[in-house]
Design a protein around this motif. Structure first.
Motif, PDB file in Angstrom:
ATOM      1  N   ALA A  10      33.378  19.703  92.939  1.00  0.00           N
ATOM      2  CA  ALA A  10      33.578  19.726  91.481  1.00  0.00           C
ATOM      3  C   ALA A  10      34.749  20.625  91.138  1.00  0.00           C
ATOM      4  N   GLY A  11      35.856  20.471  91.863  1.00  0.00           N
ATOM      5  CA  GLY A  11      37.116  21.134  91.485  1.00  0.00           C
ATOM      6  C   GLY A  11      37.783  20.294  90.401  1.00  0.00           C
ATOM      7  N   ILE A  12      39.053  20.537  90.198  1.00  0.00           N
ATOM      8  CA  ILE A  12      39.751  19.812  89.136  1.00  0.00           C
ATOM      9  C   ILE A  12      39.795  18.315  89.443  1.00  0.00           C
ATOM     10  N   GLY A  13      40.031  17.954  90.710  1.00  0.00           N
ATOM     11  CA  GLY A  13      40.080  16.538  91.064  1.00  0.00           C
ATOM     12  C   GLY A  13      38.722  15.866  90.933  1.00  0.00           C
ATOM     13  N   GLY A  14      37.675  16.501  91.472  1.00  0.00           N
ATOM     14  CA  GLY A  14      36.337  15.901  91.445  1.00  0.00           C
ATOM     15  C   GLY A  14      35.818  15.729  90.025  1.00  0.00           C
ATOM     16  N   LEU A  15      36.019  16.740  89.178  1.00  0.00           N
ATOM     17  CA  LEU A  15      35.531  16.635  87.794  1.00  0.00           C
ATOM     18  C   LEU A  15      36.335  15.611  86.996  1.00  0.00           C
ATOM     19  N   THR A  16      37.650  15.545  87.253  1.00  0.00           N
ATOM     20  CA  THR A  16      38.447  14.536  86.527  1.00  0.00           C
ATOM     21  C   THR A  16      37.988  13.141  86.932  1.00  0.00           C
ATOM     22  N   ALA A  17      37.717  12.959  88.233  1.00  0.00           N
ATOM     23  CA  ALA A  17      37.238  11.648  88.680  1.00  0.00           C
ATOM     24  C   ALA A  17      35.883  11.328  88.044  1.00  0.00           C
ATOM     25  N   ALA A  18      34.993  12.324  88.025  1.00  0.00           N
ATOM     26  CA  ALA A  18      33.670  12.087  87.423  1.00  0.00           C
ATOM     27  C   ALA A  18      33.818  11.667  85.965  1.00  0.00           C
ATOM     28  N   LEU A  19      34.693  12.371  85.249  1.00  0.00           N
ATOM     29  CA  LEU A  19      34.865  12.058  83.824  1.00  0.00           C
ATOM     30  C   LEU A  19      35.441  10.649  83.638  1.00  0.00           C
ATOM     31  N   ALA A  20      36.471  10.326  84.420  1.00  0.00           N
ATOM     32  CA  ALA A  20      37.091   9.003  84.279  1.00  0.00           C
ATOM     33  C   ALA A  20      36.081   7.902  84.599  1.00  0.00           C
ATOM     34  N   LEU A  21      35.260   8.115  85.623  1.00  0.00           N
ATOM     35  CA  LEU A  21      34.279   7.099  86.023  1.00  0.00           C
ATOM     36  C   LEU A  21      33.146   6.984  85.001  1.00  0.00           C
ATOM     37  N   LEU A  22      32.658   8.135  84.521  1.00  0.00           N
ATOM     38  CA  LEU A  22      31.574   8.099  83.521  1.00  0.00           C
ATOM     39  C   LEU A  22      32.054   7.418  82.243  1.00  0.00           C
ATOM     40  N   ARG A  23      33.279   7.738  81.842  1.00  0.00           N
ATOM     41  CA  ARG A  23      33.829   7.117  80.624  1.00  0.00           C
ATOM     42  C   ARG A  23      33.947   5.602  80.797  1.00  0.00           C
ATOM     43  N   LEU A 318      41.833   5.999  90.511  1.00  0.00           N
ATOM     44  CA  LEU A 318      40.644   5.556  91.262  1.00  0.00           C
ATOM     45  C   LEU A 318      39.627   4.912  90.314  1.00  0.00           C
ATOM     46  N   ALA A 319      39.389   5.534  89.166  1.00  0.00           N
ATOM     47  CA  ALA A 319      38.418   4.968  88.218  1.00  0.00           C
ATOM     48  C   ALA A 319      38.890   3.600  87.727  1.00  0.00           C
ATOM     49  N   ARG A 320      40.188   3.472  87.477  1.00  0.00           N
ATOM     50  CA  ARG A 320      40.717   2.172  87.026  1.00  0.00           C
ATOM     51  C   ARG A 320      40.589   1.131  88.140  1.00  0.00           C
ATOM     52  N   ALA A 321      40.849   1.535  89.387  1.00  0.00           N
ATOM     53  CA  ALA A 321      40.773   0.593  90.511  1.00  0.00           C
ATOM     54  C   ALA A 321      39.335   0.118  90.710  1.00  0.00           C
ATOM     55  N   ILE A 322      38.377   1.037  90.603  1.00  0.00           N
ATOM     56  CA  ILE A 322      36.962   0.644  90.764  1.00  0.00           C
ATOM     57  C   ILE A 322      36.566  -0.312  89.638  1.00  0.00           C
ATOM     58  N   GLY A 323      37.017   0.001  88.428  1.00  0.00           N
ATOM     59  CA  GLY A 323      36.683  -0.851  87.271  1.00  0.00           C
ATOM     60  C   GLY A 323      37.253  -2.255  87.393  1.00  0.00           C
ATOM     61  N   ALA A 324      38.384  -2.382  88.113  1.00  0.00           N
ATOM     62  CA  ALA A 324      39.059  -3.681  88.192  1.00  0.00           C
ATOM     63  C   ALA A 324      38.593  -4.517  89.384  1.00  0.00           C
ATOM     64  N   SER A 325      37.650  -3.984  90.195  1.00  0.00           N
ATOM     65  CA  SER A 325      37.351  -4.630  91.482  1.00  0.00           C
ATOM     66  C   SER A 325      35.934  -5.176  91.552  1.00  0.00           C
ATOM     67  N   SER A 326      35.754  -6.154  92.440  1.00  0.00           N
ATOM     68  CA  SER A 326      34.398  -6.685  92.619  1.00  0.00           C
ATOM     69  C   SER A 326      33.809  -6.252  93.962  1.00  0.00           C
ATOM     70  N   SER A 327      34.543  -5.470  94.758  1.00  0.00           N
ATOM     71  CA  SER A 327      33.968  -4.935  96.000  1.00  0.00           C
ATOM     72  C   SER A 327      34.597  -3.571  96.276  1.00  0.00           C
ATOM     73  N   ILE A 328      33.936  -2.806  97.156  1.00  0.00           N
ATOM     74  CA  ILE A 328      34.452  -1.480  97.501  1.00  0.00           C
ATOM     75  C   ILE A 328      35.782  -1.604  98.239  1.00  0.00           C
ATOM     76  N   ASP A 329      35.866  -2.562  99.157  1.00  0.00           N
ATOM     77  CA  ASP A 329      37.134  -2.750  99.893  1.00  0.00           C
ATOM     78  C   ASP A 329      38.288  -3.000  98.932  1.00  0.00           C
ATOM     79  N   GLU A 330      38.023  -3.869  97.961  1.00  0.00           N
ATOM     80  CA  GLU A 330      39.079  -4.202  97.002  1.00  0.00           C
ATOM     81  C   GLU A 330      39.457  -2.953  96.185  1.00  0.00           C
ATOM     82  N   ALA A 331      38.451  -2.201  95.753  1.00  0.00           N
ATOM     83  CA  ALA A 331      38.716  -1.011  94.930  1.00  0.00           C
ATOM     84  C   ALA A 331      39.567   0.002  95.687  1.00  0.00           C
ATOM     85  N   PHE A 332      39.207   0.266  96.953  1.00  0.00           N
ATOM     86  CA  PHE A 332      39.949   1.275  97.723  1.00  0.00           C
ATOM     87  C   PHE A 332      41.357   0.779  98.049  1.00  0.00           C
TER      88      PHE A 332
END
Ligand SMILES: Cc1cc2nc3c(=O)[nH]c(=O)nc-3n(C[C@H](O)[C@H](O)[C@H](O)COP(=O)(O)OP(=O)(O)OC[C@H]3O[C@@H](n4cnc5c(N)ncnc54)[C@H](O)[C@@H]3O)c2cc1C
Length: 390
Positions: A10-23, A318-332
């Motif tokens: 939960a550093g700056i990167g982890g919290l920013t990712a959490a916020l982007a994903l939760l939003r 990362l949050a945008r990529a996950i939102g745009a994908s239908s699988s984990i492979d595609e998201a990463f």
């Protein structure tokens, strides 16, 4: 895709990712080793690219209220303090890139991110969860914690910093090289600082084998500085090794009072030193259901002040990529395509900047950089994590 996403760190990167994903409506749990959420007392410079990301996540008001908004930064000579170069950090950047530089206290940014995450989901951050084991199978990722606890998630993000245990478990340990630099950081109450040494408040000082960067943070209440010096051998990495004013002043013997005065004023409980270590960029950041972000993915030297900037950019993409994908492979794949070239470029430029700043002949430095910043003209700000195609 609606996986349960685990984030370690939960550093700056982890919290920013959490916020982007939760939003974006995702289910997220962050596992942080510290028993309370807190950041070290130090400043952070945020470039226009990070500002775009933070605005996108609703943190615009925090940047306006708490950050210092530098208009110009002056690069000065180490001994006599004469100006070598002026760099615009405000209006010209807004005209060209749509945003400016902000100088913040790390804790102010970290607190704002944590509050925003908890406003989305009060249970999202689990504290005292030091991850010691990561394993995955076809259906999920298992985490083991130091206290014997476990957790299972569908997808894992390692945001656990440059010494990343997640990265070490998934990719094996990275080689580490001592760079030959050590650094000090300190915070001085602004009311103690004579005004005439703050022209302008944001300033860099360069000298043989040494560099000092200082700027106000926390709405101008504190003056942050970071000072670099070359040292042949060093063994400790980390941010919390105590130093003394006497040691710092001895290292910066003969420097302008614009620098030494600040060092004389720093409270010793606000003065820390550490060694700078470098790691080679990884060829890939993801394996199966696990990916990396921030310093875990691309450890970086601090000479362009861009480590947190990259972590924030990663998080939004990362949050945008996950939102745009239908699988984990595609998201990463989408995430790495949009991020690896950019991050590797900034990591390599940061290495180069370390060498340029430390040119022993400051006068030739002045000739080379006249009228431009170390980061100008190399495309450092021509990236927008909010609009970058994923
Ligand atoms: C001198 C200096 C000056 C800098 N100045 C700037 C600057 O001006 N601008 C800028 O953009 N960047 C700057 N940086 C870089 C910046 O600080 C980092 O790049 C940034 O903090 C990386 O964020 P992160 O979230 O990836 O990692 P971190 O901030 O390191 O966070 C990692 C988190 O993971 C947690 N963790 C670690 N291991 C575990 C585990 N096993 N289990 C659970 N949790 C764990 C940690 O407790 C921590 O909370 C500077 C760095 C230095 C050294």
């Amino acid at each position: 895709m609606q996986p349960h996403i685990g984030i370690v760190g939960a550093g700056i990167g982890g919290l920013t990712a959490a916020l982007a994903l939760l939003r974006a409506g995702q289910r997220v749990t962050v596992f942080e080793q510290a028993p309370v959420l807190a950041e070290v007392g130090a400043g952070l410079s945020l470039s226009p690219t990070a500002a775009h990301a933070l605005n996108h996540l609703g943190l615009h008001d925090m940047l306006q209220a708490k950050a210092h908004h530098p208009e110009d930064q002056c690069v000065r000579h180490w001994r006599d303090g004469r100006p070598l170069n002026w760099v615009n950090r405000g209006q010209k950047l807004i005209e060209r890139y749509g945003e400016r530089y902000y100088l913040v206290h790390r804790a102010d940014l970290h607190d704002a991110l944590a509050a925003a995450v908890r406003a989305c989901d009060p249970q999202a951050v689990r504290l005292g969860r030091r991850c010691t084991g990561v394993s995955q199978d076809a259906r999920g990722v298992d985490l083991a914690f130091v206290d014997g606890g476990t957790a299972r998630v569908d997808l894992l993000v390692g945001a656990d910093g440059s010494r990343s245990p997640v990265r070490n478990q998934v990719f094996g340990p990275l080689g580490v090289t001592y760079t030959g630099y050590i650094a000090w950081r300190g915070l001085v109450p602004m009311h103690l600082v004579p005004e005439d040494i703050l022209d302008p408040p944001s300033g860099l000082f360069i000298g043989p084998g040494h560099l000092v960067n200082r700027y106000p943070v926390r709405s101008g209440e504190l003056l942050n500085f970071v000072a670099f010096a070359e040292r042949e051998a060093w063994t400790e990495e980390g941010w919390a090794i105590r130093s003394s004013r006497a040691e710092l002043l001895a290292e910066f013997e003969g420097w302008t009072p614009m620098v030494r005065r600040i060092m004389e004023l720093v409270p010793e409980d606000q003065l820390f030193k550490w060694g700078l270590f470098d790691r080679e960029p990884l060829a890939a950041w993801s394996k199966g259901r696990v990916t990396l972000l921030g310093d875990a993915a691309h450890p970086i030297l601090p000479f362009l002040g861009h480590g947190a900037v990259l972590a924030i950019e990663d998080a939004v993409v990362l949050a945008r990529a996950i939102g745009a994908s239908s699988s984990i492979d595609e998201a990463f794949a989408r995430y790495e395509n949009a991020r690896r070239e950019r991050a590797t470029f900034v990591v390599l430029e940061s290495r180069k900047a370390g060498k340029a700043f430390h040119d022993p002949d400051s006068d030739s430095y002045a000739q080379r950089v006249k009228g431009k910043a170390a980061d100008e003209g190399i495309g450092l700000f021509s990236y927008n994590p909010v609009t970058q195609p994923v």
